[in-house]
Design a protein around this motif. Structure first.
Motif, PDB file in Angstrom:
ATOM      1  N   LYS A   1      -6.156  -0.815  -5.657  1.00 20.19           N
ATOM      2  CA  LYS A   1      -5.854   0.686  -5.349  1.00 20.19           C
ATOM      3  C   LYS A   1      -5.833   1.646  -6.253  1.00 20.19           C
ATOM      4  O   LYS A   1      -6.461   2.668  -6.203  1.00 20.19           O
ATOM      5  CB  LYS A   1      -4.325   0.841  -4.668  1.00 20.19           C
ATOM      6  CG  LYS A   1      -4.012   2.023  -4.202  1.00 20.19           C
ATOM      7  CD  LYS A   1      -2.683   2.049  -3.572  1.00 20.19           C
ATOM      8  CE  LYS A   1      -2.210   3.389  -3.118  1.00 20.19           C
ATOM      9  NZ  LYS A   1      -0.851   3.442  -2.345  1.00 20.19           N
TER      10      LYS A   1
ATOM     11  N   GLU B   1       0.915  -1.232   0.169  1.00 14.60           N
ATOM     12  CA  GLU B   1      -0.039  -0.163   0.064  1.00 14.60           C
ATOM     13  C   GLU B   1       0.847   1.281  -0.053  1.00 14.60           C
ATOM     14  O   GLU B   1       0.362   2.234  -0.644  1.00 14.60           O
ATOM     15  CB  GLU B   1      -0.875  -0.014   1.261  1.00 14.60           C
ATOM     16  CG  GLU B   1      -1.764   1.346   1.278  1.00 14.60           C
ATOM     17  CD  GLU B   1      -2.939   1.326   0.416  1.00 14.60           C
ATOM     18  OE1 GLU B   1      -3.357   2.409   0.115  1.00 14.60           O
ATOM     19  OE2 GLU B   1      -3.150   0.395  -0.159  1.00 14.60           O
TER      20      GLU B   1
ATOM     21  N   GLY C   1      -7.285   4.910  -4.637  1.00 12.83           N
ATOM     22  CA  GLY C   1      -6.864   4.782  -3.210  1.00 12.83           C
ATOM     23  C   GLY C   1      -7.737   4.717  -2.213  1.00 12.83           C
ATOM     24  O   GLY C   1      -7.476   4.700  -0.923  1.00 12.83           O
TER      25      GLY C   1
END
Length: 239
Positions: free
Chosen positions: A131, A56, A136
């Motif tokens: 993502k 991430e 996001g």
């Protein structure tokens, strides 16, 4: 790709440590009423949490490098333990017990070669792709979905290899089902910790990496990405 990060080395060290501990206690099974769960399964959720946070924050490639470092470290560890177990196995009672427990430890190594790359690259791929897809957002969905799928991949590829010599087929199915259920529950319980750590680490590293246009080939993670794309979206999100 910027690799001058303050905490990336810590992530690698922690993940290797947890994986080696899991290898060591893989044969230990804890009975909870009629359910069986491995001690390694109890600990392992922490490693997936760190893997998810790593991808991430730092992106797919740095997360992938950690996977191959774990595989190499586990291989060396298992080989040394297995070698020590079979040398002079009858010299004393402790050596006999050691041999009985670890003489088939090489099966863990074979399981590692298959399960760790399969499950961790699956986890990193899902985190990275989702993502980008969600811009996001929805970390809760991305984290939970990737944990459910990747941990199933890990158990179905590793436990039949590493535990088949120790437990019957029925016991093995029980162990896999119980361990997967536990890991999913633990992943959900660790979610607030993951959300908090992701936010803190992104601020410390000033990094929020997006894998736009990269190769997802697991064998190319040590190659630098050569493009003119600014993959770090941290400053943009601040604005």
């Amino acid at each position: 790709m910027n690799t001058d990060y303050k905490l990336y080395g810590l992530f690698v060290g922690l993940m290797v440590t947890i994986m080696i501990v899991c290898d060591t206690v893989v044969y230990k099974v804890i009975n909870i009423y009629d359910f069986k769960i491995t001690a390694s399964g109890i600990i392992f959720s922490l490693c997936y949490l760190l893997s998810t946070i790593s991808t991430e924050v730092y992106g797919y490639k740095l997360g992938g490098r950690t996977v191959w470092i774990m595989v190499f470290s586990q291989t060396v560890y298992v080989l040394l333990i297995n070698l020590c177990a079979i040398i002079q196995k009858d010299s004393n009672l402790i050596s006999e017990h050691y041999y009985h427990l670890f003489h088939n430890f090489w099966q863990v190594m074979v399981g590692t070669w298959i399960s760790v790359p399969a499950s961790y690259f699956c986890n990193s791929l899902l985190i990275s792709k989702l993502k980008i897809y969600f811009g996001g957002r929805f970390f809760i969905i991305r984290y939970t979905l990737s944990a459910m799928i990747a941990q199933a991949v890990l158990l179905l590829t590793s436990y039949p290899i590493s535990l088949s010599s120790k437990y019957s087929f029925h016991e093995l199915v029980n162990i896999i089902a119980t361990t997967w259920s536990y890991k999913v529950v633990m992943s959900i319980l660790l979610l607030p910790v993951g959300i908090y750590l992701v936010g803190v680490i992104k601020k410390i590293e000033k990094t929020d990496y997006y894998d736009w246009g990269i190769s997802y080939n697991p064998l190319s993670v040590f190659r630098e990405t050569k493009d003119n794309i600014n993959h770090n979206n941290f400053e943009k999100e601040k604005k």
